[in-house]
Motif scaffolding. Structure first.
Motif, PDB file in Angstrom:
ATOM      1  N   HIS A  78       0.461  -1.372   0.009  1.00 35.73           N
ATOM      2  CA  HIS A  78       0.378   0.072   0.162  1.00 35.73           C
ATOM      3  C   HIS A  78       0.627   1.285   0.581  1.00 35.73           C
ATOM      4  O   HIS A  78       0.406   1.907  -0.955  1.00 35.73           O
ATOM      5  CB  HIS A  78      -1.308  -0.146   1.483  1.00 35.73           C
ATOM      6  CG  HIS A  78      -2.016  -0.979   1.167  1.00 35.73           C
ATOM      7  ND1 HIS A  78      -3.253  -1.258   0.562  1.00 35.73           N
ATOM      8  CD2 HIS A  78      -2.113  -2.096   2.688  1.00 35.73           C
ATOM      9  CE1 HIS A  78      -3.098  -2.708   0.605  1.00 35.73           C
ATOM     10  NE2 HIS A  78      -3.023  -2.769   1.832  1.00 35.73           N
ATOM     11  N   ALA A  79       1.815   1.642   1.055  1.00 35.20           N
ATOM     12  CA  ALA A  79       2.529   2.061   0.572  1.00 35.20           C
ATOM     13  C   ALA A  79       3.659   2.863  -0.356  1.00 35.20           C
ATOM     14  O   ALA A  79       3.991   4.220  -0.757  1.00 35.20           O
ATOM     15  CB  ALA A  79       3.898   2.119   1.826  1.00 35.20           C
ATOM     16  N   GLY A 111      -2.676  -7.969  -2.820  1.00 37.51           N
ATOM     17  CA  GLY A 111      -3.930  -8.309  -1.567  1.00 37.51           C
ATOM     18  C   GLY A 111      -5.671  -8.287  -1.200  1.00 37.51           C
ATOM     19  O   GLY A 111      -6.665  -8.856  -0.463  1.00 37.51           O
ATOM     20  N   SER A 112      -5.832  -6.871  -0.490  1.00 39.07           N
ATOM     21  CA  SER A 112      -6.600  -6.082  -0.257  1.00 39.07           C
ATOM     22  C   SER A 112      -7.916  -7.153  -0.915  1.00 39.07           C
ATOM     23  O   SER A 112      -8.742  -6.413  -0.479  1.00 39.07           O
ATOM     24  CB  SER A 112      -5.976  -4.321   0.361  1.00 39.07           C
ATOM     25  OG  SER A 112      -7.240  -3.817   0.536  1.00 39.07           O
ATOM     26  N   ILE A 113      -7.500  -6.333  -2.818  1.00 41.60           N
ATOM     27  CA  ILE A 113      -8.663  -6.881  -3.409  1.00 41.60           C
ATOM     28  C   ILE A 113      -8.957  -7.542  -2.993  1.00 41.60           C
ATOM     29  O   ILE A 113     -10.149  -8.474  -3.491  1.00 41.60           O
ATOM     30  CB  ILE A 113      -8.052  -5.781  -4.975  1.00 41.60           C
ATOM     31  CG1 ILE A 113      -7.807  -4.102  -4.853  1.00 41.60           C
ATOM     32  CG2 ILE A 113      -8.363  -7.000  -6.274  1.00 41.60           C
ATOM     33  CD1 ILE A 113      -7.098  -4.122  -5.897  1.00 41.60           C
ATOM     34  N   PRO A 123     -11.086  -1.725  -3.177  1.00 45.38           N
ATOM     35  CA  PRO A 123     -12.163  -2.078  -3.885  1.00 45.38           C
ATOM     36  C   PRO A 123     -12.804  -1.284  -4.505  1.00 45.38           C
ATOM     37  O   PRO A 123     -13.461  -1.828  -5.561  1.00 45.38           O
ATOM     38  CB  PRO A 123     -12.896  -3.607  -2.365  1.00 45.38           C
ATOM     39  CG  PRO A 123     -11.550  -4.470  -2.172  1.00 45.38           C
ATOM     40  CD  PRO A 123     -10.688  -2.638  -1.413  1.00 45.38           C
ATOM     41  N   ALA A 124     -13.321  -0.901  -3.107  1.00 45.78           N
ATOM     42  CA  ALA A 124     -13.938   0.118  -3.477  1.00 45.78           C
ATOM     43  C   ALA A 124     -13.272   1.288  -5.126  1.00 45.78           C
ATOM     44  O   ALA A 124     -14.741   1.734  -6.206  1.00 45.78           O
ATOM     45  CB  ALA A 124     -14.766   0.970  -2.540  1.00 45.78           C
ATOM     46  N   LEU A 166     -15.517 -10.638   1.667  1.00 46.72           N
ATOM     47  CA  LEU A 166     -14.001 -12.210   2.283  1.00 46.72           C
ATOM     48  C   LEU A 166     -14.250 -13.280   0.880  1.00 46.72           C
ATOM     49  O   LEU A 166     -13.666 -13.818   0.456  1.00 46.72           O
ATOM     50  CB  LEU A 166     -14.497 -12.170   3.164  1.00 46.72           C
ATOM     51  CG  LEU A 166     -13.956 -11.447   4.501  1.00 46.72           C
ATOM     52  CD1 LEU A 166     -13.755 -12.166   5.872  1.00 46.72           C
ATOM     53  CD2 LEU A 166     -13.544  -9.936   4.524  1.00 46.72           C
ATOM     54  N   THR A 167     -15.300 -12.992   0.040  1.00 51.65           N
ATOM     55  CA  THR A 167     -15.030 -13.887  -1.321  1.00 51.65           C
ATOM     56  C   THR A 167     -15.068 -12.972  -2.041  1.00 51.65           C
ATOM     57  O   THR A 167     -15.512 -12.586  -3.038  1.00 51.65           O
ATOM     58  CB  THR A 167     -16.849 -14.395  -1.253  1.00 51.65           C
ATOM     59  OG1 THR A 167     -16.537 -14.875   0.143  1.00 51.65           O
ATOM     60  CG2 THR A 167     -16.753 -15.941  -2.474  1.00 51.65           C
TER      61      THR A 167
END
Ligand SMILES: Cc1cc2nc3c(=O)[nH]c(=O)nc-3n(C[C@H](O)[C@H](O)[C@H](O)COP(=O)(O)OP(=O)(O)OC[C@H]3O[C@@H](n4cnc5c(N)ncnc54)[C@H](O)[C@@H]3O)c2cc1C
Length: 299
Positions: A78-79, A111-113, A123-124, A166-167
């Protein structure tokens, strides 16, 4: 608690990672930054038999800031994304709202996505920009006992990627190798705003707005993307509330009212549904106005 036993794999290439994932099948999990997976392991909410750590695959660590899109490799933290000079404002703003510096230094954007937390920012943002995720798997060849090491790739649009809390659409034998964030059209502006109880916590509601103008500075399109108000990132078309008006004459409260009526949040231990709906109303109006100012500057 400590995680249950697992076999630890540390491949040095995408091909090797895919071969291991193909063999492990349902029993395998990718380990990227570990900021979501390790707590889940420690609480024994997931118990994979094989962990495939991708942290040695340097080819997956990149930000490719092209003129049409920003492509982010699976090992980009992210950073790193937030401080990349070629990254558009929306990505930088939203990424800066993810957790705390320590988590942003380790957690990955891809990973967040893949993790698909409905409260997560990226994701948004991917949904708002109509982005996509590139998934890779090992190609199986007829007549071979083991999957061949050729790579098969498929691209999944954000609209089809997030299936529920989470899917996501990633199969157990697949590695998400890249997220693609298209750049907004010319004369566009964006803004990201959110509210959390403590700085660094997941937001009660996060709001991204994308506004597009024509050559006469009339609004031609506006879309809102929301976290925390549904099982997946929620997109709301705001255009009918604001289209056709000169940008200076737009009443962004109308867009906020439209958005608040379109979402269906639920009560939970953090906030009531009514409170989250109110956040959607207020944040949409403020983010819409900010995005419009940016669109004017862009035109
Ligand atoms: C205290 C705390 C606060 C947080 N606050 C926020 C916040 O405000 N906003 C926010 O968005 N996030 C927040 N996070 C989550 C953080 O952003 C994580 O970095 C992110 O959710 C997951 O990224 P990761 O690289 O750590 O993935 P991991 O934890 O390694 O993996 C997460 C899941 O994705 C899968 N996965 C990861 N990468 C891939 C890949 N390339 N291919 C296939 N599967 C993959 C894993 O198998 C696992 O199921 C927070 C985390 C913590 C611990």
């Amino acid at each position: 608690m400590k995680p249950p036993p697992f076999v630890y794999h540390r491949p040095a290439s995408v091909v090797a990672a895919l071969a291991t994932l193909a063999e492990a099948g349902e029993d395998g999990k990718v380990l990227a930054g570990g900021q979501s997976l390790v707590p889940l392991l420690n609480m024994r909410l997931t118990q994979p038999g094989h962990l495939v750590d991708i942290n040695r695959i340097r080819e997956l660590s990149y930000v490719d800031a092209g003129s049409d899109a920003v492509r982010v490799g699976a090992l980009t933290r992210h950073a790193e994304l937030a401080r990349h000079p070629g990254v558009p404002a929306l990505l930088r703003e939203a990424t800066g709202c993810v957790a705390h510096p320590a988590i942003r230094n380790r957690g990955t954007t891809v990973g967040s996505i893949v993790h698909a937390d409905p409260a997560a920012e990226l994701p948004a943002v991917l949904a708002l920009l109509r982005g996509s995720v590139t998934l890779a798997s090992a190609a199986a060849r007829p007549g071979r006992a083991r999957p061949d090491q050729e790579i098969v790739r498929r691209s999944v649009a954000a609209a089809d990627f997030f299936l529920g809390p989470l899917t996501s659409a990633v199969r157990p034998d697949e590695l998400a190798v890249e997220a693609v964030f298209p750049r907004p059209a010319p004369r566009s502006g964006t803004a990201w705003l959110e509210l959390s109880r403590r700085k660094g916590d997941f937001a009660l509601c996060g709001t991204g707005v994308l506004v597009t103008l024509d050559e006469d500075r009339r609004v031609t399109g506006a879309t809102g993307a929301y976290t925390g108000v549904g099982p997946v990132p929620v997109l709301v078309e705001l255009t009918e509330a604001v289209a056709g008006r000169p940008v200076d004459a737009v009443d962004w409260d109308r867009a906020g009212t439209l958005a608040a009526g379109a979402v269906a949040p639920e009560d939970d231990i953090h906030a009531t549904a009514a409170y989250r709906r109110q956040l959607v109303r207020v944040l949409s109006a403020r983010a819409g106005a900010a995005a419009a100012r940016m669109a004017v500057a862009d035109g």
